[in-house]
Scaffold this motif. Structure first.
Motif, mmCIF file in Angstrom:
data_model
loop_
_atom_site.group_PDB
_atom_site.id
_atom_site.type_symbol
_atom_site.label_atom_id
_atom_site.label_comp_id
_atom_site.label_asym_id
_atom_site.label_seq_id
_atom_site.Cartn_x
_atom_site.Cartn_y
_atom_site.Cartn_z
ATOM 1 N N GLU A 220 -55.691 -18.880 -84.136
ATOM 2 C CA GLU A 220 -54.535 -18.162 -84.648
ATOM 3 C C GLU A 220 -53.500 -19.588 -84.816
ATOM 4 O OE1 GLU A 220 -54.058 -15.106 -82.204
ATOM 5 O OE2 GLU A 220 -56.305 -14.333 -81.889
ATOM 6 N N ARG A 221 -53.156 -20.162 -83.965
ATOM 7 C CA ARG A 221 -51.958 -20.670 -83.934
ATOM 8 C C ARG A 221 -51.832 -21.948 -85.398
ATOM 9 N NH1 ARG A 221 -49.766 -21.685 -77.771
ATOM 10 N NH2 ARG A 221 -49.595 -19.375 -77.437
ATOM 11 N N LEU A 222 -52.337 -22.455 -85.245
ATOM 12 C CA LEU A 222 -53.068 -23.588 -86.237
ATOM 13 C C LEU A 222 -53.058 -22.859 -88.151
ATOM 14 C CD1 LEU A 222 -53.362 -25.990 -86.656
ATOM 15 C CD2 LEU A 222 -55.369 -26.275 -87.389
ATOM 16 N N ARG A 223 -53.597 -21.728 -88.049
ATOM 17 C CA ARG A 223 -53.721 -20.538 -89.685
ATOM 18 C C ARG A 223 -51.762 -19.925 -89.162
ATOM 19 N NH1 ARG A 223 -58.313 -19.329 -91.200
ATOM 20 N NH2 ARG A 223 -59.984 -18.649 -89.320
ATOM 21 N N THR A 224 -51.506 -20.145 -88.482
ATOM 22 C CA THR A 224 -50.207 -19.741 -88.975
ATOM 23 C C THR A 224 -49.127 -20.901 -89.220
ATOM 24 O OG1 THR A 224 -49.639 -17.866 -86.592
ATOM 25 C CG2 THR A 224 -47.684 -18.991 -87.573
ATOM 26 N N LEU A 225 -49.540 -22.085 -88.693
ATOM 27 C CA LEU A 225 -48.829 -23.535 -89.269
ATOM 28 C C LEU A 225 -49.479 -23.695 -90.690
ATOM 29 C CD1 LEU A 225 -46.907 -25.583 -88.100
ATOM 30 C CD2 LEU A 225 -49.435 -27.076 -87.481
ATOM 31 N N ARG A 226 -50.156 -22.932 -90.643
ATOM 32 C CA ARG A 226 -50.823 -23.465 -92.330
ATOM 33 C C ARG A 226 -50.131 -22.185 -93.133
ATOM 34 N NH1 ARG A 226 -57.356 -21.401 -94.343
ATOM 35 N NH2 ARG A 226 -56.648 -22.233 -96.646
ATOM 36 N N ARG A 227 -49.812 -21.529 -92.749
ATOM 37 C CA ARG A 227 -49.098 -20.544 -93.647
ATOM 38 C C ARG A 227 -47.676 -20.653 -93.287
ATOM 39 N NH1 ARG A 227 -52.569 -16.461 -90.640
ATOM 40 N NH2 ARG A 227 -50.918 -16.472 -88.475
ATOM 41 N N ASN A 228 -46.936 -21.270 -92.762
ATOM 42 C CA ASN A 228 -45.760 -21.892 -92.449
ATOM 43 C C ASN A 228 -45.927 -22.900 -93.912
ATOM 44 O OD1 ASN A 228 -43.429 -23.778 -91.318
ATOM 45 N ND2 ASN A 228 -43.191 -22.385 -91.577
ATOM 46 N N PHE A 229 -46.161 -24.326 -93.579
ATOM 47 C CA PHE A 229 -47.446 -24.975 -94.725
ATOM 48 C C PHE A 229 -46.864 -24.485 -96.158
ATOM 49 C CE2 PHE A 229 -47.769 -29.244 -92.274
ATOM 50 C CZ PHE A 229 -46.876 -28.918 -91.301
ATOM 51 N N GLU A 230 -47.853 -23.735 -96.273
ATOM 52 C CA GLU A 230 -48.027 -23.687 -97.422
ATOM 53 C C GLU A 230 -47.014 -22.864 -97.819
ATOM 54 O OE1 GLU A 230 -52.937 -23.773 -97.882
ATOM 55 O OE2 GLU A 230 -52.244 -21.564 -97.726
ATOM 56 N N SER A 231 -46.626 -22.342 -97.457
ATOM 57 C CA SER A 231 -45.217 -21.123 -98.259
ATOM 58 C C SER A 231 -43.995 -22.096 -98.326
ATOM 59 C CB SER A 231 -44.418 -20.472 -97.387
ATOM 60 O OG SER A 231 -43.270 -20.893 -96.042
ATOM 61 N N ARG A 232 -43.756 -22.879 -97.824
ATOM 62 C CA ARG A 232 -42.741 -24.202 -97.934
ATOM 63 C C ARG A 232 -43.977 -25.433 -99.049
ATOM 64 N NH1 ARG A 232 -41.419 -21.421 -95.137
ATOM 65 N NH2 ARG A 232 -40.094 -21.748 -93.478
ATOM 66 N N GLY A 233 -44.553 -25.383 -99.442
ATOM 67 C CA GLY A 233 -44.816 -25.737 -101.042
ATOM 68 C C GLY A 233 -45.555 -26.775 -100.482
ATOM 69 N N ILE A 234 -46.269 -26.746 -99.726
ATOM 70 C CA ILE A 234 -46.858 -28.115 -98.484
ATOM 71 C C ILE A 234 -48.392 -27.952 -98.797
ATOM 72 C CG2 ILE A 234 -47.853 -29.889 -96.941
ATOM 73 C CD1 ILE A 234 -44.774 -28.435 -96.161
#
Length: 265
Positions: A220-234
């Motif tokens: 779950e935490r890695l999915r949260t990090l993924r969402r955060n990165f993708e929301s910043r255009g990464i």
């Protein structure tokens, strides 16, 4: 003769010249091209640097790359501490700078490309890897973040290390988000990496209130990090390895596929 013998293949643990408390080991193929790629595998809490180095031998031979596995011991300054390197700075030790200095030492002995290198870390090493990415994106040819128990989101409203509030004051530089976007990013975790006992531990030295809101498990935490990165255009390549629990060795094939797709481009 002995010193020559141990400079190829699996090397012994080597004390760093920048700080002899810190160590590293290598796998160096017998034949290397000029400017051979460098792949750094950062251990987690268990400090299994040699295990990771050995697991990468076939990849190193096949791709003609040098494997560097740093060893940042537990018990530095505080004999009970096991977390030091994960949060980059610890009692005045900047582990990002220590890694870069070790890479310079390796480059002085081997024909490796160090301007940009590949970095993977699992568990505590995954924590180190994504925080290192924020600080040194221009040095990374690829970053693979494996199953971090605690994540730092690119969010200036959250205090370090939950987020990046005060990052510049703490580290003396801002985050170059455009440069971070240029780094190929991989995230990997086992589908059965569901144990919570080590990562939900209020009151321990590696806990901050709010960590629980990033997820109950490493998945779950890695999915949260993924969402955060993708929301910043990464852009993120995301792998969930079926049937695997919290095992760094078991996710290495996914890491090798990711790095293999980048090496030689």
């Amino acid at each position: 003769m002995t010193s020559i013998l141990y400079t190829r293949g699996s090397t012994p643990l080597i004390a760093s010249q920048v700080d002899p408390r810190l160590h590293y080991c290598l796998y160096v193929p017998q034949e290397l091209p000029p400017q051979a790629p460098l792949v750094v595998i950062q251990h987690g809490t268990g400090r299994t640097a040699q295990k990771y180095r050995t697991a990468m031998r076939e990849f190193a031979e096949e791709r003609r790359v040098v494997i560097l596995a740093p060893l940042f011991p537990a018990g530095l300054i505080d004999p009970d501490d096991v977390h030091n390197f994960k949060f980059i700075e610890y009692h005045g030790i900047r582990f990002d700078h220590m890694l870069l200095a070790i890479i310079d030492e390796v480059a002085a002995r081997y024909p490796v490309a160090t301007e940009r290198f590949y970095l993977h870390g699992f568990s505590g090493g995954g924590q180190f890897t994504h925080r290192f990415l924020f600080l040194h994106p221009s040095r990374l040819a690829g970053a693979s973040i494996g199953a971090p128990g605690r994540i730092t989101q690119l969010d200036d409203s959250l205090p370090w290390w939950l987020g990046t509030k005060g990052f510049e004051d703490r580290f003396g530089q801002s985050i170059d988000l455009d440069a971070v976007r240029q780094v190929p990013v991989h995230m990997v975790v086992g589908s059965e990496d569901l144990d919570e006992f080590e990562i939900n531990n209020p009151g321990e030295s590696n806990w901050m209130d709010g960590c629980e809101r990033t997820g109950r498990t490493r998945v779950e935490r890695l999915r949260t990090l993924r969402r955060n990165f993708e929301s910043r255009g990464i852009d993120v390549t995301f792998d969930v390895v079926d049937g695997v629990a919290h095992s760094g060795s078991a996710v290495l094939p996914a890491v090798q596929r990711f790095f293999g797709s980048l090496i030689g481009r």
